[in-house]
Design a protein around this motif. Structure first.
Motif, mmCIF file in Angstrom:
data_model
loop_
_atom_site.group_PDB
_atom_site.id
_atom_site.type_symbol
_atom_site.label_atom_id
_atom_site.label_comp_id
_atom_site.label_asym_id
_atom_site.label_seq_id
_atom_site.Cartn_x
_atom_site.Cartn_y
_atom_site.Cartn_z
ATOM 1 N N PHE A 120 32.050 -52.684 -42.636
ATOM 2 C CA PHE A 120 30.953 -53.637 -42.426
ATOM 3 C C PHE A 120 29.808 -53.184 -43.323
ATOM 4 O O PHE A 120 29.222 -52.111 -43.104
ATOM 5 N N LEU A 121 29.502 -53.992 -44.336
ATOM 6 C CA LEU A 121 28.539 -53.593 -45.362
ATOM 7 C C LEU A 121 27.333 -54.526 -45.322
ATOM 8 O O LEU A 121 27.348 -55.611 -45.926
ATOM 9 N N PRO A 122 26.272 -54.130 -44.627
ATOM 10 C CA PRO A 122 25.104 -55.000 -44.487
ATOM 11 C C PRO A 122 24.110 -54.818 -45.626
ATOM 12 O O PRO A 122 24.132 -53.803 -46.348
ATOM 13 N N ALA A 123 23.203 -55.801 -45.745
ATOM 14 C CA ALA A 123 22.131 -55.734 -46.732
ATOM 15 C C ALA A 123 20.755 -55.724 -46.092
ATOM 16 O O ALA A 123 19.822 -55.144 -46.641
ATOM 17 N N ALA A 124 20.609 -56.352 -44.941
ATOM 18 C CA ALA A 124 19.297 -56.483 -44.304
ATOM 19 C C ALA A 124 18.782 -55.121 -43.842
ATOM 20 O O ALA A 124 19.548 -54.266 -43.377
ATOM 21 N N ALA A 125 17.476 -54.931 -43.960
ATOM 22 C CA ALA A 125 16.875 -53.642 -43.603
ATOM 23 C C ALA A 125 17.147 -53.260 -42.163
ATOM 24 O O ALA A 125 17.339 -52.075 -41.844
ATOM 25 N N ALA A 126 17.175 -54.245 -41.257
ATOM 26 C CA ALA A 126 17.400 -53.946 -39.842
ATOM 27 C C ALA A 126 18.791 -53.382 -39.592
ATOM 28 O O ALA A 126 19.023 -52.741 -38.565
ATOM 29 N N LEU A 127 19.714 -53.591 -40.541
ATOM 30 C CA LEU A 127 21.080 -53.086 -40.400
ATOM 31 C C LEU A 127 21.377 -51.921 -41.346
ATOM 32 O O LEU A 127 22.501 -51.405 -41.362
ATOM 33 N N THR A 128 20.378 -51.499 -42.112
ATOM 34 C CA THR A 128 20.587 -50.382 -43.040
ATOM 35 C C THR A 128 19.574 -49.262 -42.835
ATOM 36 O O THR A 128 19.524 -48.319 -43.636
ATOM 37 N N THR A 129 18.785 -49.360 -41.784
ATOM 38 C CA THR A 129 17.744 -48.360 -41.531
ATOM 39 C C THR A 129 18.033 -47.633 -40.227
ATOM 40 O O THR A 129 18.013 -48.245 -39.151
ATOM 41 N N ASN A 130 18.307 -46.351 -40.314
ATOM 42 C CA ASN A 130 18.494 -45.526 -39.121
ATOM 43 C C ASN A 130 17.146 -44.968 -38.677
ATOM 44 O O ASN A 130 16.327 -44.551 -39.502
ATOM 45 N N THR A 131 16.932 -44.948 -37.384
ATOM 46 C CA THR A 131 15.767 -44.291 -36.799
ATOM 47 C C THR A 131 16.268 -43.195 -35.873
ATOM 48 O O THR A 131 17.003 -43.476 -34.923
ATOM 49 N N ASN A 132 15.923 -41.966 -36.190
ATOM 50 C CA ASN A 132 16.432 -40.817 -35.438
ATOM 51 C C ASN A 132 17.949 -40.859 -35.325
ATOM 52 O O ASN A 132 18.540 -40.619 -34.268
ATOM 53 N N GLY A 133 18.594 -41.223 -36.445
ATOM 54 C CA GLY A 133 20.042 -41.101 -36.531
ATOM 55 C C GLY A 133 20.850 -42.268 -36.026
ATOM 56 O O GLY A 133 22.077 -42.158 -35.940
#
Length: 459
Positions: A78-91
């Motif tokens: 699953f390869l997303p582009a949107a920031a909400a799906l590519t940004t980890n917060t505390n892992g």
């Protein structure tokens, strides 16, 4: 663009081929939804879902990335582009994002919080990224264990909590001790083991550091004896698993917010003699079966195990694919709302048994709206107590208006709300809205019914 409301999208690649599909914008508008990758032929080939568009999510919704075979992040991808799906917060992506796949820690298929990896895309969190002891954890630690551990005296703040692989218990030294989950993510796995938070002797408290508090349970029963506290919206889910997962609330909770039950069996069993298990509004949404089919109503039911489990001032919304079963107990709430979103085949129902459901709001007592699926008639059965003057609003059923369902405005138009209940209290019913209300029960009261819009069916 794809909009999921407790639904699923599955991509099946051709056997022996490298298959890929590209999706545009993705929005989650409710419930526990699923993206499912299936490398056909038992994994002989590759399945890749490219999520190339924007991503949006309503606060109560969740998303689970599922592999029919193989391992998410190793095939399927699953390869997303949107920031909400590519940004980890505390892992982790967030407490709302899960993976259901072959699990390296438990050596079997299981649930885990989702992580974005720039190389492999979405994958499950692994043990090297988790702490295994409360005592060693910090406020940004993602804790995972099986067995029994006690929250340190005085309480503890962690980032997330995962219980999978075996039966597990979180205990407390004192009832005033609080386990705060900063992301609002508490996950009980999909292996068939029971888990418990607190005990009836020393209940403890659990809180979210976020606006939402996700309590996911993928199988068996998660029993929450602790007080769910703080200003937050609890979201109870099965993560879209096959069905039968249960969450049981045995305490008088003190949280301030609205609760959501998404595709899970939620048992309301406050045993304390006062207070409510649900302290504010409650919304029920049906589920699906791991992305393979629509979930059953039986596996998405909220059930009372005692009287007075929901706050008297609450609005209860019952959507398609789910039901509220009072199980013979009395309950009082302010008002009801019914919806039947598309893609489901039943539910949007309340049953009381010998108990009485009492409604108190006169201005908007029952409202049946967003009736989008012609296969579902929202209904109340059992015993119903209405205020002296009740307002019942019914919208027209959208779509599929045929010679069978009836044409909008015609005498055989499909019923939007059926009250097949004995009305035990009330005086005047004001019928509003262009849809059809059916009164199919009997009444021990002398009722006046004013039809100010739409139609009324008796019998």
């Amino acid at each position: 663009a794809i909009q999921l409301d407790g639904g699923a999208f599955e991509f099946i690649s051709r056997s022996g081929a490298d298959g890929a599909v590209t999706l545009g914008d993705l929005s989650l508008v409710g419930g526990s939804s699923i993206l499912r990758g299936n490398a056909a032929g038992g994994g002989v080939g590759v399945a890749t879902l490219n999520l190339s568009g924007a991503f949006a999510r309503t606060p109560d919704s969740t998303l689970t990335f599922v592999s029919n075979n193989g391992m998410v992040g190793a095939n399927p991808f699953f390869l997303p582009a949107a920031a909400a799906l590519t940004t980890n917060t505390n892992g982790m992506l967030g407490a709302w994002a899960l993976v259901s796949t072959t699990h390296g820690t438990t050596s079997s298929a299981n649930l885990e919080f989702a992580v974005y990896d720039p190389v492999s895309g979405v994958r499950s969190m692994n043990l090297t990224e988790q702490a295994t002891l409360f005592s060693a954890a910090t406020s940004v630690s993602n804790v995972r264990f099986s067995g029994t551990q006690s929250v340190p005296t005085g309480g503890k703040t962690i980032n997330s909590l995962t219980l999978n692989g075996a039966a597990s218990t979180v205990s407390f030294a004192a009832s005033s001790d609080t386990l705060t989950v900063a992301t609002g993510g508490l996950l009980s796995g999909s292996d068939n083991n029971a888990r418990t938070i607190g005990s009836t002797a020393v209940r403890g408290r659990i809180a979210s550091g976020a606006a939402e508090f996700f309590l996911h349970n993928g199988a068996n029963t998660l029993t929450v004896n602790a007080d769910i506290t703080g200003t937050t919206n609890p979201v109870f889910t099965s993560a879209g698993t096959v069905g039968g997962a249960t969450i049981r609330l045995t305490n008088a909770n003190s949280y301030v917010g609205s609760a959501f039950s998404n595709g899970v069996i939620l048992l309301l069993d406050n045993q304390t003699g006062s207070g409510n298990a649900i302290t504010g509004n409650l919304t029920l949404t049906g589920g699906n079966a791991n992305g393979a089919d629509t979930g059953t109503v039986a596996n998405a039911t909220v059930r009372n195990l005692a009287a007075s489990q929901v706050a008297d001032a609450a609005l209860v919304t019952v959507r398609g694919g789910t039901a509220w079963d009072l199980n013979g107990f009395n309950e009082t709430v302010s008002r009801l709302s019914f919806q039947s979103q598309g893609g489901i085949s039943g539910g949007s129902a309340i049953t009381t048994g010998p108990g009485v459901l009492t409604l108190t709001d006169m201005a908007d007592t029952i409202n049946a709206n967003a009736l989008d699926d012609v296969r579902v008639i929202s209904s109340v059965s059992g015993r119903l107590g209405l205020p002296a003057s009740a307002t019942i609003t019914v919208a027209q059923v959208a779509g599929g208006l045929t010679t069978v369902q009836g044409t909008a405005g015609h005498g055989n138009e499909q019923v939007g709300l059926a009250i097949n209940a004995a009305i035990t209290a009330g005086g005047t019913i004001n019928k509003e809205g262009p849809g059809v209300l059916q009164l199919g029960g009997f009444s021990s009261q002398e009722l006046t019914v004013n039809v100010n819009g739409g139609d009324l069916v008796l019998g």
